[in-house]
Design an enzyme around this catalytic site. Structure first.
Site, PDB file in Angstrom:
ATOM      1  N   ARG A 149       0.774  -1.081   0.057  1.00  0.00           N
ATOM      2  CA  ARG A 149       0.057  -0.086   0.017  1.00  0.00           C
ATOM      3  C   ARG A 149       0.877   1.190  -0.099  1.00  0.00           C
ATOM      4  O   ARG A 149       1.968   1.252   0.620  1.00  0.00           O
ATOM      5  CB  ARG A 149      -0.951  -0.092   1.211  1.00  0.00           C
ATOM      6  CG  ARG A 149      -0.448   0.195   2.556  1.00  0.00           C
ATOM      7  CD  ARG A 149       0.029   1.621   3.008  1.00  0.00           C
ATOM      8  NE  ARG A 149       0.306   1.718   4.272  1.00  0.00           N
ATOM      9  CZ  ARG A 149       0.875   2.578   4.877  1.00  0.00           C
ATOM     10  NH1 ARG A 149       1.881   3.229   4.193  1.00  0.00           N
ATOM     11  NH2 ARG A 149       1.262   2.607   6.261  1.00  0.00           N
ATOM     12  N   GLU A 248      -7.025   7.932   7.383  1.00  0.00           N
ATOM     13  CA  GLU A 248      -5.722   8.678   7.980  1.00  0.00           C
ATOM     14  C   GLU A 248      -5.295   9.763   7.003  1.00  0.00           C
ATOM     15  O   GLU A 248      -4.842  10.841   7.225  1.00  0.00           O
ATOM     16  CB  GLU A 248      -4.679   7.675   8.334  1.00  0.00           C
ATOM     17  CG  GLU A 248      -3.493   8.489   9.001  1.00  0.00           C
ATOM     18  CD  GLU A 248      -2.438   7.559   9.539  1.00  0.00           C
ATOM     19  OE1 GLU A 248      -2.794   6.444   9.955  1.00  0.00           O
ATOM     20  OE2 GLU A 248      -1.432   7.746   9.354  1.00  0.00           O
ATOM     21  N   ARG A 252      -5.325   6.099   0.302  1.00  0.00           N
ATOM     22  CA  ARG A 252      -4.502   4.628   0.390  1.00  0.00           C
ATOM     23  C   ARG A 252      -4.803   4.011  -0.794  1.00  0.00           C
ATOM     24  O   ARG A 252      -5.902   3.539  -1.235  1.00  0.00           O
ATOM     25  CB  ARG A 252      -4.792   4.066   1.448  1.00  0.00           C
ATOM     26  CG  ARG A 252      -4.413   5.086   2.894  1.00  0.00           C
ATOM     27  CD  ARG A 252      -2.960   4.547   3.292  1.00  0.00           C
ATOM     28  NE  ARG A 252      -2.529   5.276   4.523  1.00  0.00           N
ATOM     29  CZ  ARG A 252      -2.233   4.989   5.658  1.00  0.00           C
ATOM     30  NH1 ARG A 252      -2.749   3.725   5.842  1.00  0.00           N
ATOM     31  NH2 ARG A 252      -2.037   5.779   6.817  1.00  0.00           N
ATOM     32  N   CYS A 294       1.199  11.178   8.978  1.00  0.00           N
ATOM     33  CA  CYS A 294       1.963  10.778   9.880  1.00  0.00           C
ATOM     34  C   CYS A 294       3.447  10.815   9.313  1.00  0.00           C
ATOM     35  O   CYS A 294       3.588  10.167   8.193  1.00  0.00           O
ATOM     36  CB  CYS A 294       1.600   9.241  10.242  1.00  0.00           C
ATOM     37  SG  CYS A 294       2.461   8.517  11.709  1.00  0.00           S
ATOM     38  N   THR A 296       5.765   8.681   9.755  1.00  0.00           N
ATOM     39  CA  THR A 296       6.277   7.398   9.582  1.00  0.00           C
ATOM     40  C   THR A 296       5.861   6.921   7.947  1.00  0.00           C
ATOM     41  O   THR A 296       6.471   6.054   7.732  1.00  0.00           O
ATOM     42  CB  THR A 296       5.731   6.093  10.370  1.00  0.00           C
ATOM     43  OG1 THR A 296       4.107   6.235  10.361  1.00  0.00           O
ATOM     44  CG2 THR A 296       5.980   6.790  12.044  1.00  0.00           C
ATOM     45  N   ARG A 303       4.214   0.342   2.352  1.00  0.00           N
ATOM     46  CA  ARG A 303       4.172  -0.486   3.407  1.00  0.00           C
ATOM     47  C   ARG A 303       3.973  -1.747   2.757  1.00  0.00           C
ATOM     48  O   ARG A 303       2.758  -1.997   2.252  1.00  0.00           O
ATOM     49  CB  ARG A 303       3.272  -0.292   4.615  1.00  0.00           C
ATOM     50  CG  ARG A 303       3.380  -1.612   5.810  1.00  0.00           C
ATOM     51  CD  ARG A 303       2.806  -0.784   6.970  1.00  0.00           C
ATOM     52  NE  ARG A 303       1.298  -1.625   6.915  1.00  0.00           N
ATOM     53  CZ  ARG A 303       1.064  -2.783   7.687  1.00  0.00           C
ATOM     54  NH1 ARG A 303       2.234  -3.542   8.047  1.00  0.00           N
ATOM     55  NH2 ARG A 303       0.016  -3.288   7.811  1.00  0.00           N
ATOM     56  N   ARG A 332       3.610  -6.462  13.201  1.00  0.00           N
ATOM     57  CA  ARG A 332       2.288  -6.104  13.660  1.00  0.00           C
ATOM     58  C   ARG A 332       1.144  -7.239  14.079  1.00  0.00           C
ATOM     59  O   ARG A 332       1.619  -8.370  13.549  1.00  0.00           O
ATOM     60  CB  ARG A 332       1.424  -5.111  12.783  1.00  0.00           C
ATOM     61  CG  ARG A 332       2.363  -3.753  12.413  1.00  0.00           C
ATOM     62  CD  ARG A 332       1.508  -2.921  11.595  1.00  0.00           C
ATOM     63  NE  ARG A 332       2.425  -1.648  11.183  1.00  0.00           N
ATOM     64  CZ  ARG A 332       1.856  -0.663  10.472  1.00  0.00           C
ATOM     65  NH1 ARG A 332       0.519  -0.531  10.162  1.00  0.00           N
ATOM     66  NH2 ARG A 332       2.680   0.308  10.362  1.00  0.00           N
ATOM     67  N   GLU A 337      -1.822  -2.455  12.914  1.00  0.00           N
ATOM     68  CA  GLU A 337      -0.996  -1.682  13.898  1.00  0.00           C
ATOM     69  C   GLU A 337      -2.153  -1.781  15.417  1.00  0.00           C
ATOM     70  O   GLU A 337      -2.973  -1.765  15.203  1.00  0.00           O
ATOM     71  CB  GLU A 337      -0.701  -0.235  13.801  1.00  0.00           C
ATOM     72  CG  GLU A 337      -1.677   0.565  13.350  1.00  0.00           C
ATOM     73  CD  GLU A 337      -0.887   1.955  13.181  1.00  0.00           C
ATOM     74  OE1 GLU A 337      -2.128   2.895  12.740  1.00  0.00           O
ATOM     75  OE2 GLU A 337      -0.028   2.031  13.640  1.00  0.00           O
TER      76      GLU A 337
END
Ligand code: ADP
Ligand code: DAR
Length: 380
Positions: A149, A248, A252, A294, A296, A303, A332, A337
């Site tokens: 993703r 978020e 995505r 974010c 990260t 990811r 995870r 997560e």
């Protein structure tokens, strides 16, 4: 010049601009709240990167700063203050926060992405030689499914805490228009959360296709306002290609399937991302690559994960996490997560997303998973 116009347009719409925009100071009540919350946060035993790097000196230096969107330090750190069990503890309330509050973002970025320093520059996009990416588990002994993703933010829009209700629906309609013209195995339909029955929503979440609802970290970060307006999922017939809208991040883009054929999943992912990028302009920064809510997720924002059963290695979770660290991987739970493993299925993925090319990220994950499987096989 164009960028300045785009930012001006976004600012004009930012709901905060009504009260806080422009050159004004951080309101006195916000400063009081910040001071009180920071004092309480310092007393916690939080292990977050925010706790590690937000020293009193840095706090005092940046607490009076404000972005042109009206975002303050509190808008970025309140999730980490309210959830001491955060791993990171900070979000970018708008794109400018990465610069205005760089004294706290830079050390956290350098730590998480392992060595991406203040003057480092993210490389240009390089998908690499896709045909060289293979199957991490050709005999199908360990890997249940594979997923890749990325996150994207639309040019001209701020991040969740600054979005107006209209901007959520604007992002949703821009994306659904772009997605509606996809062909072949990317052809699909959009399903808004508004009007979706709870049963269908829960089934999509349980089957790992749809994002969960009510994430407390996102809620504390003011990332769930006007929910479920503007939120939804696009997917193809066999749900091997999904697009999340306004969870978020604005977008995505996800490719996934059963088994360990990372090559097939990556091929579909690259086709989808390049097709969509021909239709929509996303926010990309010279130093940080693709910008995300974010820190990260900055850079490639990729990811790549496997759902994998490694019962022997998982007997010693400390050892498994140590192994993951060695290969720049992250472990995870089964539901992503902040979740636990179910039926011994772990979600293992690359940790770093910034400072490497797309191909290097995928290669890092592929090599790490192959090593983990070798160690599982060799374990008595
Ligand atoms: P992300 O930020 O990548 O969306 P999350 O940890 O929130 O990650 O996971 C989102 C969803 O994706 C969860 O339901 C999780 O179970 C699912 N998921 C992650 N990796 C895989 C995988 N390899 N196969 C199937 N589902 C996966
Ligand atoms: N929950 C926050 C975010 C960690 C990274 N994951 C994201 N962005 N989904 C934390 O600090 O734990």
């Amino acid at each position: 010049m164009v960028c300045q116009i785009i930012v001006k347009m976004a600012k004009a719409k930012c709901h905060k601009c009504a009260e806080k925009c422009g050159k004004g100071k951080v309101p006195h009540d916000v400063l009081l709240k910040l001071d009180r919350a920071f004092k309480d946060f310092q007393k916690t035993d939080s292990k977050s990167l925010l706790k590690k790097y937000l020293t009193q000196e840095i706090f005092d230096k940046i607490k009076t700063k404000k972005t042109s969107f009206g975002s303050t330090l509190l808008d970025c750190v309140q999730s980490g203050f309210e959830n001491p069990d955060s791993g990171i503890g900070i979000y970018a309330a708008d794109p400018e926060t990465y610069t205005i509050f760089e004294d706290i973002f830079n050390p956290i970025i350098e730590d998480y992405h392992v060595g991406f320093k203040k003057f480092s520059k993210h490389p240009t996009t390089d998908w690499g030689s896709i045909k060289d990416v293979g199957n991490v588990d050709p005999k199908g002994e360990f890997v249940v499914s594979t997923r890749v993703r990325c996150c994207r933010s639309l040019e001209g829009f701020p991040f969740n805490p600054c979005l107006t209700q209209n901007q959520y629906t604007e992002i949703e309609s821009k994306m659904t228009n772009a997605l509606s013209s996809l062909k072949g195995n990317l052809k699909g339909n959009y399903y808004p959360l508004t009007g979706m029955t709870k049963d269908i929503q829960q089934k999509l979440i349980d089957d790992h296709f749809l994002f969960k609802e009510g994430d407390r970290f996102l809620q504390s970060a003011n990332a769930c306002r006007f929910w479920p307006t503007g939120r939804g999922i696009f997917h193809n017939e066999d749900k091997t290609f999904l697009v999340w809208i306004n969870e978020e991040d604005h977008v995505r883009i996800i490719s996934l399937q059963k088994g360990g054929d990372l090559g097939q999943v990556y091929q579909r992912f690259v086709s989808a991302v390049t097709e969509i990028e021909n239709k929509v302009t996303f926010m990309k920064n010279d130093r940080l690559g693709y910008l995300t809510f974010c820190p990260t997720n900055l850079g490639t924002t990729i990811r790549a994960s496997v759902h994998i059963k490694v019962p022997k290695l998982a007997k010693d979770m400390a050892k498994l996490n140590e192994l993951a660290e060695k290969y720049h991987l992250q472990v995870r739970g089964t539901r992503g997560e902040h979740s636990e493993a179910e039926d011994g299925i772990y979600d293992i993925s690359n940790k770093r997303r910034l400072g490497l090319t797309e191909y290097e990220v995928i290669k890092e994950m592929y090599d790490g998973i192959v090593e983990i499987i070798k160690l599982e096989k060799g374990k008595t």
